[in-house]
Structure formats: structure tokens, C-alpha cells
Scaffold this motif. Sequence first.
Motif, mmCIF file in Angstrom:
data_model
loop_
_atom_site.group_PDB
_atom_site.id
_atom_site.type_symbol
_atom_site.label_atom_id
_atom_site.label_comp_id
_atom_site.label_asym_id
_atom_site.label_seq_id
_atom_site.Cartn_x
_atom_site.Cartn_y
_atom_site.Cartn_z
ATOM 1 N N LYS A 268 0.796 -1.218 0.000
ATOM 2 C CA LYS A 268 0.000 0.000 0.000
ATOM 3 C C LYS A 268 0.837 1.280 0.000
ATOM 4 O O LYS A 268 0.318 2.347 -0.241
ATOM 5 C CB LYS A 268 -0.922 0.007 1.223
ATOM 6 C CG LYS A 268 -1.911 -1.141 1.241
ATOM 7 C CD LYS A 268 -2.731 -1.143 2.527
ATOM 8 C CE LYS A 268 -3.676 -2.333 2.562
ATOM 9 N NZ LYS A 268 -4.428 -2.367 3.837
ATOM 10 N N ASP B 193 6.107 -7.667 6.081
ATOM 11 C CA ASP B 193 4.679 -7.863 6.333
ATOM 12 C C ASP B 193 4.105 -6.873 7.339
ATOM 13 O O ASP B 193 2.987 -6.368 7.159
ATOM 14 C CB ASP B 193 4.430 -9.291 6.833
ATOM 15 C CG ASP B 193 4.726 -10.326 5.764
ATOM 16 O OD1 ASP B 193 4.651 -9.985 4.562
ATOM 17 O OD2 ASP B 193 5.065 -11.472 6.125
ATOM 18 N N ASN B 194 4.859 -6.580 8.397
ATOM 19 C CA ASN B 194 4.303 -5.796 9.499
ATOM 20 C C ASN B 194 4.656 -4.310 9.474
ATOM 21 O O ASN B 194 4.065 -3.526 10.218
ATOM 22 C CB ASN B 194 4.745 -6.399 10.839
ATOM 23 C CG ASN B 194 4.239 -7.816 11.019
ATOM 24 O OD1 ASN B 194 3.097 -8.119 10.665
ATOM 25 N ND2 ASN B 194 5.103 -8.696 11.529
ATOM 26 N N LYS C 227 4.252 -3.326 4.308
ATOM 27 C CA LYS C 227 2.921 -3.539 3.729
ATOM 28 C C LYS C 227 1.839 -2.765 4.476
ATOM 29 O O LYS C 227 0.843 -2.343 3.874
ATOM 30 C CB LYS C 227 2.603 -5.037 3.720
ATOM 31 C CG LYS C 227 3.425 -5.823 2.706
ATOM 32 C CD LYS C 227 3.198 -7.322 2.814
ATOM 33 C CE LYS C 227 1.804 -7.710 2.423
ATOM 34 N NZ LYS C 227 1.634 -9.193 2.386
ATOM 35 N N THR C 228 2.038 -2.581 5.773
ATOM 36 C CA THR C 228 1.026 -1.859 6.566
ATOM 37 C C THR C 228 1.201 -0.352 6.516
ATOM 38 O O THR C 228 0.356 0.386 7.012
ATOM 39 C CB THR C 228 1.092 -2.310 8.034
ATOM 40 O OG1 THR C 228 2.404 -2.018 8.550
ATOM 41 C CG2 THR C 228 0.824 -3.804 8.170
ATOM 42 N N LYS D 189 3.563 1.328 8.044
ATOM 43 C CA LYS D 189 4.137 1.877 9.278
ATOM 44 C C LYS D 189 5.446 2.612 9.000
ATOM 45 O O LYS D 189 5.817 3.523 9.736
ATOM 46 C CB LYS D 189 4.379 0.758 10.299
ATOM 47 C CG LYS D 189 3.115 0.226 10.952
ATOM 48 C CD LYS D 189 3.466 -0.814 12.011
ATOM 49 C CE LYS D 189 2.209 -1.363 12.673
ATOM 50 N NZ LYS D 189 2.545 -2.392 13.680
#
Length: 424
Positions: A40, A150-151, A154-155, A157
Motif C-alpha cells: 500500500k 509484512d508488518n 505492507k502496513t 508503518k
Amino acid sequence: MKVLELFIDEEALMSGIDAISIVEQPAIEENFIALKEDVKVELANIDKEKRILMGAALIPNKKIYRKNREDEYYIYFSEDTVRKASELFLMRGNQNRSTLEHEAELSGLTVVESWIIEDETHDKSRKYGLKMPVGTWMVSMKVNNDDVWDNYVKTGKVKGFSIEGYFTDKVNMSMIEEDIDAAEVLLEITDTIETNKLNLKTYGDYGSGVRNNAKRGIELNKKVNNRCATSVGKIRAQQLAKGEKLSVSTIKRMYSYLSRAAEYYDPNDSTACGTISYLLWGGKAGLAWSRSKLRELGELDLSCDCTELSQELELGLYDKTYTDYPEAAKKNAKQALAYYDSKKPRCGTPQAWQFAKLLASGKPLSRCLISEMASYNRFEKKKDEAYTNGCGGLLWDAWGGEEGIRWAEQKLDEINSIESKTDE
């Protein structure tokens, strides 16, 4: 509000970029793009398997807000500093050093591409919608860490890169330079007083190459408002440009500086301070002359580097050279070279074959080279070994063979005898 330019002080214990951190709020206010289809963050549809982050590590002349207790100010980096930071990051092998929010060290993240934007229209970053100015340091980072990908990526952060490193501002740099300058000036004054008081010998036989380099350095420095080099460097250039004589102590400092600063000399960049300062001290011709002069005076190890010495001979830096070696010595060297060039045996050092080329072409030899030639008599036991059976006979001939090495022994005795009488 105060604005400070940050520099890299390469003489400091710690300097340059140590690591690149992935952060939520990059100080340069530029996000990276993640090269994977379902991410994203600044999505770019490139390849599902790449898992590469691309973005700016440093942008030149961009003001970055900082607050230190009660003091608020901006910092920025020049294009030269950005480029130097990018080069040192790779030269020091920091590609695998990364952190999360400047705190947790990360594994599995590697900088796989690093470049400076040279063209606003055609740079690779434009393909992905990144519009940074010319001079920006761009990096692509491979993420082989599932947790980070992944954490955090993709999020969303983490959104960009932030550098970790050690810099000095202009105020601190000025203080450093003033301290160094003061010490060097004091050394110069002491040297001048001792030279005059003790009537020490001085030397000015460095030739036009050194003088011209110093003159060129002076002219180039004027074009950048004389911002390069310390006061002593500028004084040295004036001395060399005028052909003034130098004490042994000054020649030692000249050799020391030019030896260690050679890596910063770039003949293709006439505005870089590394290039200008190097020329102010005499450039490559100055290095060759100071090295040969210190060898001549016994202030430098007499071990011969044939590549260095052939450069010195080409520059005409020796008052005394010798070409009266026998024709048989040249013939022996040519014979050895012919065999070496055709058969490529694993014999001898590059220095040995460089010397053989000098000898075969009838070049003048300095005392140092003659000394090296004479010292090869220690391998006399192997002189009759056939070229096809080993290296003994081949290298014996490369150094002049029987006729050449005997000549070198006699010539060295002759030179030493003359020098000892002169000293008396």
C-alpha cells in the motif's frame, strides 16, 4: 532561525553514514516506494517478488528542521557532501547496516543499488514517480526479512529512509581547521627559524612540473573564492610557484601530505577541494620529487619501487643517473623479456619486469635502481638454470645477467666512494 551546513570530517574518529534506517516520518520528507504489487505504500506495479524499497537517502540543499533543548535550527547538506556520504557508505561496507526508527538493528536488509541523480528527466527514479532534484542520493534496499516486510512495509508503518551518521557543522569545522592551521603555522615558523639559525641546507630542484601544478592550484582556488586548503597549504603553493627552496623538514611534510591525500585528487573535477589542495602542494610531480629527494638524502627507505622510480626518471628528478652499463646487459634483459612475453611463466615480481623494460630500452638508472640491480648477486647460484627448467636463469638475465650485475656492483662501489669523499 539559524541554518547550519553539515560536513563530513574524514579525519574524525567517526564520520559519514553508518546505517540507513526505515522510518515512519523521514526527516527529508520524501517517502520511498515499495516495489511489489500488493503493497500500500506508494505502490508501483513492478514485480511481485522483488520486495525492494526505493527512495532518497539524502537530498542536497534541503533544509531539515532540528531542535536541541532550547535551540531550534535547520541543517542542510551540499551536493558535494551528499556525494561524499554516498561514496563513503559503500567504501566502508555499510550496505547491510540498517535500523528501524533509528533504534532496533535489523537483519536481512541490504542496499543493492546506490546512485546520484544526474538528470532530472531520464533518471531511473522518474520511472517510479519519484521527483527528486539533481544531486540526490538514491538507494534501493532489498528486504529479506518477512517481519519487516509484512508488518512494517505492507502496513505503511514505515514510509521512508533516514540516515544515521556523524557530521560536523561549519562552526565546528572552522574551529578544527583553525586549530590545525595554528599548529601548522607554528611548525612553519619554527622550521624557518631553525633553518636560518643553523644554516640548514635547502633544496629547490623540483622542476617546472611542481611549479606549474602549484600555479594551477592557485588559479583554481581563486575560482572558488579561495575556500580550499589551510593557510599553510596556500603558503606552500606560493613557495612552489616561485621556485623557492625548501628545508628537509618541509619536504617531509610535503611527501607525507601528498602520499595520504592522493586518493582525493581527481583530475576530472577541478572544483573539488581535494583536487585543488593536492595541486597546491605540487601534485603528482611534487610527490615524485619529494619522494626521490628524501631517498637521495637518506631520509626515506631506499627500497626501490621500479614503477615509482621510472616515473621519477621520466620527470628528470635525478641530478645523477647512469647509462654506461654494457650492451650485454641490455641484450640479456631483452632476451629474458622476450621469453617472459611469449611463455608467461610464473616468475618474478612486476617490479622485476618493470626494471627489465627499463634496462632493455637503455633508460638511465638512478643510484637506487643500481643498488637493487647489484643486490641480485645473491641469486648467483641459480644463474645457469635454463629458462625452461625454472626461474633462476630467467630472472638473472632480467636484472642484466652476468655483465649487468657485475657492472652494478662496480658502479655502486664507485658512487659510494665519491659520496664518502664529498661528505668529508
